[in-house]
Scaffold this active site. Structure first.
Site, PDB file in Angstrom:
ATOM      1  N   ASP A 533       0.875  -1.174   0.000  1.00 46.83           N
ATOM      2  CA  ASP A 533       0.000   0.000   0.000  1.00 46.83           C
ATOM      3  C   ASP A 533       0.915   1.229   0.000  1.00 46.83           C
ATOM      4  O   ASP A 533       1.602   1.496   0.998  1.00 46.83           O
ATOM      5  CB  ASP A 533      -0.873  -0.058   1.263  1.00 46.83           C
ATOM      6  N   HIS A 534       0.911   1.940  -1.089  1.00 48.91           N
ATOM      7  CA  HIS A 534       1.875   3.044  -1.243  1.00 48.91           C
ATOM      8  C   HIS A 534       1.553   4.220  -0.318  1.00 48.91           C
ATOM      9  O   HIS A 534       2.355   5.140  -0.175  1.00 48.91           O
ATOM     10  CB  HIS A 534       1.918   3.490  -2.706  1.00 48.91           C
ATOM     11  N   ARG A 535       0.411   4.189   0.325  1.00 47.61           N
ATOM     12  CA  ARG A 535       0.125   5.238   1.321  1.00 47.61           C
ATOM     13  C   ARG A 535       0.949   4.984   2.585  1.00 47.61           C
ATOM     14  O   ARG A 535       1.335   5.915   3.286  1.00 47.61           O
ATOM     15  CB  ARG A 535      -1.366   5.236   1.700  1.00 47.61           C
ATOM     16  N   VAL A 537       3.717   2.686   2.750  1.00 48.36           N
ATOM     17  CA  VAL A 537       5.088   2.237   2.511  1.00 48.36           C
ATOM     18  C   VAL A 537       5.632   2.954   1.286  1.00 48.36           C
ATOM     19  O   VAL A 537       4.925   3.050   0.275  1.00 48.36           O
ATOM     20  CB  VAL A 537       5.079   0.706   2.252  1.00 48.36           C
TER      21      VAL A 537
END
Ligand code: COA
Length: 561
Positions: A533-535, A537
């Site tokens: 989850d790019h939010r 990590v």
């Protein structure tokens, strides 16, 4: 016998209303109170009753016209002296109040309709035999070239008088053309899509003339043999009102058969159009599964609820749902209901895919030594009754990486704008079962040894396949491993199992030439695919995570450190 005007009566405060159905045509004989036309306000559909018995000489309105109290809608010749009187709002005659088909009483049979049935001329008594009748299209409320949208009977069908033969639909109304007789359908002379006008030939009917018939053939209106018959058209809605109240329905929704037709009246179709409801998805609770207004409203409500819960129709994301074509036009198809597990998995996958900005990081781990060690433990495993696969090593490596890079061991609380940091390391393993994907969870992976992990993962996987997992055994994971290594593939992009923030996909290990600085060495390389989850990590941390996994599996002694 003088000609009288038929006027719109008091509309109970409604201003201008729309004519949505014409229930009679010029030339029709009517009884007092017979419904002449249906008008629709934004609150209710109302049938305008005949002010008396007589013959309709003219209708001066058409479907779609707007009328108000006192407007003349037609002319009639009164036969009993009572009719033809002004039935406008000025009249005190309460009998002339329009009969309301409000939503509160949608299934009530209208008196007019009942009387219309009763007022059919008595059938001609015959001693037996049969005759052929060609049924013609009756007057279509002034419309011409109206397309056939449904043929309701098949050749060979035995039908009753008044059974719907075909349904036609203009842009304003849908009408069923009923059979004037009971009998057997000998030949259908029209096809779906054909455009019909008054007088066109619809079908040929073999009418059995049986004088001994108990009901005297009351369903069979009399005509002379060979005479062409024009039935009176009725709207689908009117047919619906005449049927007995809703039949018992099964509570589960059966999707319509491929190519199945929708049965609904014009007012219901209009409502569905206004609400943007796909009528092929709505289960009708009316007679013969006709869709009623309540069904449309219930369907829309359930879609809204599903949407709020992140259901498959919408996710609140504003993304339009996927419209399905009629697959049967391309070939034979079958439909089957989704299992509950499949439906839940589909919902979860969609929710995650739409909520989580996914990125996948790829890495190969050199597991040549790990594999040699694993194989060396085969005899020990047999003694213990436990099979050592690569999975326990991967579990252990992930637990170590989660401890070293705790930004992967979190969940995001976007409502409270908080990061939830977990002080435990529980890892889910995706298990492929005949019933679908299940994810049992191994607790405290960091505190368990390889044999313990091998035994526990095998036990949980077996329980998943036997459908014996308890809900608690599928809860609490911080991270998930999905291993397709026993099956194949070189890489894939797994979907994060929200509210976790990362998932490791493992593909099949393969021998590859790896450059050691001097020459190529044959190495067993394990492909890793980390979706995150790019939010939560960032990309650099993801590369650190997979590099660390690669190091840990490349030299399993480091797992002990
Ligand atoms: N590369 C090469 N071989 C592998 C491997 C890998 N990455 N992972 C497993 N294998 C081998 C095993 O060593 C075993 O071989 P062996 O019998 O010669 O020793 C064989 O493949 C079968 O292993 P498996 O029974 O699958 O055990 P596992 O511990 O590796 O996996 C599960 C257990 C439960 C994860 C697995 O059975 C499973 O269900 N995988 C599918 C998960 C899935 O569907 N994910 C998709 C989610 S979208």
């Amino acid at each position: 016998m003088s000609e009288q005007e038929i006027k719109v009566p008091d509309l109970g405060g409604a201003d201008e209303v729309e004519v949505i159905e014409l229930l009679v045509s010029a030339g029709d004989s009517v009884e007092a109170e017979d419904p002449l036309l249906t008008i629709e306000t934004d609150k209710a559909s109302v049938e305008l009753p005949s002010p008396g018995a007589g013959k309709i000489t003219k209708l001066t309105v058409k479907v779609g016209d707007k009328v108000k109290e006192g407007d003349v809608v037609g002319m009639m010749e009164a036969s009993d002296g009572s009719g033809g009187s002004d039935n406008s709002g000025d009249s005190d005659d309460s009998e002339n109040e329009p009969e309301e088909k409000t939503e509160d009483a949608p299934k009530e049979e209208s008196k007019g309709q009942a009387e219309a049935q009763d007022s059919k001329p008595a059938p001609k008594k015959k001693s037996g035999g049969s005759r052929k009748e060609t049924v013609l299209v009756p007057p279509l409320d002034g419309m011409e070239n109206v397309p056939v949208i449904e043929i309701n009977v098949s050749e060979g069908d035995t039908i009753e008088a008044d059974d719907a033969l075909v349904t036609v639909e203009s842009d304003k109304a849908t009408m069923e053309i009923p059979s004037p007789y009971g009998g057997k359908v000998a030949k259908i002379l029209v096809a779906e899509g054909d455009k019909l006008s008054e007088g066109d030939k619809l079908l040929e009917l073999t009418v059995v003339e049986d004088g001994d018939d108990e009901d005297g053939g009351q369903d069979q209106a009399p005509t002379d043999s060979g005479e062409e018959a024009k039935p009176e058209p009725k709207t689908d809605e009117a047919a619906q009102q005449k049927e007995p109240a809703a039949q018992a329905q099964s509570s589960t929704y059966e999707p319509p058969a491929p190519g199945a037709k929708v049965h609904a009246g014009p007012a219901v179709r209009k409502l569905a159009r206004e609400l943007g409801a796909d009528m092929t998805r709505i289960k009708g609770s009316g007679p013969k599964s006709r869709i009623l207004k309540d069904d449309v409203q219930d369907y829309v409500k359930s879609q809204l609820q599903q949407s709020q819960q992140g259901g498959s129709v919408g996710t609140g994301s504003g993304i339009p749902g996927v419209k399905l074509p009629d697959f049967s036009q391309f070939g034979e198809v079958e439909r089957e209901a989704m299992s509950r597990m499949m439906a839940v998995t589909a919902t979860n996958m969609q929710r995650s895919w739409l909520n989580v900005p996914h990125v996948t990081q790829f890495e190969d781990a050199d597991i040549t030594d790990m594999e040699a060690f694993r194989k060396s433990q085969k005899a020990a495993g047999e003694k213990k009754g436990v099979k050592m696969t690569p999975l326990p090593f991967i579990l252990k490596a992930c637990a170590t990486a989660l401890a070293e890079l705790p930004q992967f061991n979190v969940s995001l609380d976007m409502e409270r704008k908080e990061v939830v940091r977990k002080q435990y390391i529980h890892i889910g393993i995706a298990v492929d079962t005949p019933n679908g994907l299940m994810v049992p969870v191994i607790r405290d992976v960091d505190q368990k040894g390889l044999w313990e992990l091998a035994a526990e993962s095998a036990e949980l996987a077996q329980k998943a396949r036997d459908k014996k997992l308890k809900p608690a055994e599928m809860q609490g994971a911080c991270f998930t491993i999905t291993s397709l290594g026993g099956i194949g593939g070189t890489a894939f992009t797994p979907i994060v199992n929200t509210p976790e923030v990362a998932i490791l996909g493992v593909s099949k290990a393969a021998m590859k030439p790896v450059w050691d600085g001097a020459e190529f060495q044959p190495k067993l390389m394990l492909p890793l695919s980390l979706s995150y989850d790019h939010r939560a990590v960032n990309g650099a941390d993801a590369a650190r995570f997979t590099s660390l996994l690669s190091q840990l599996m490349g030299d399993i002694r480091t797992l002990l450190l």
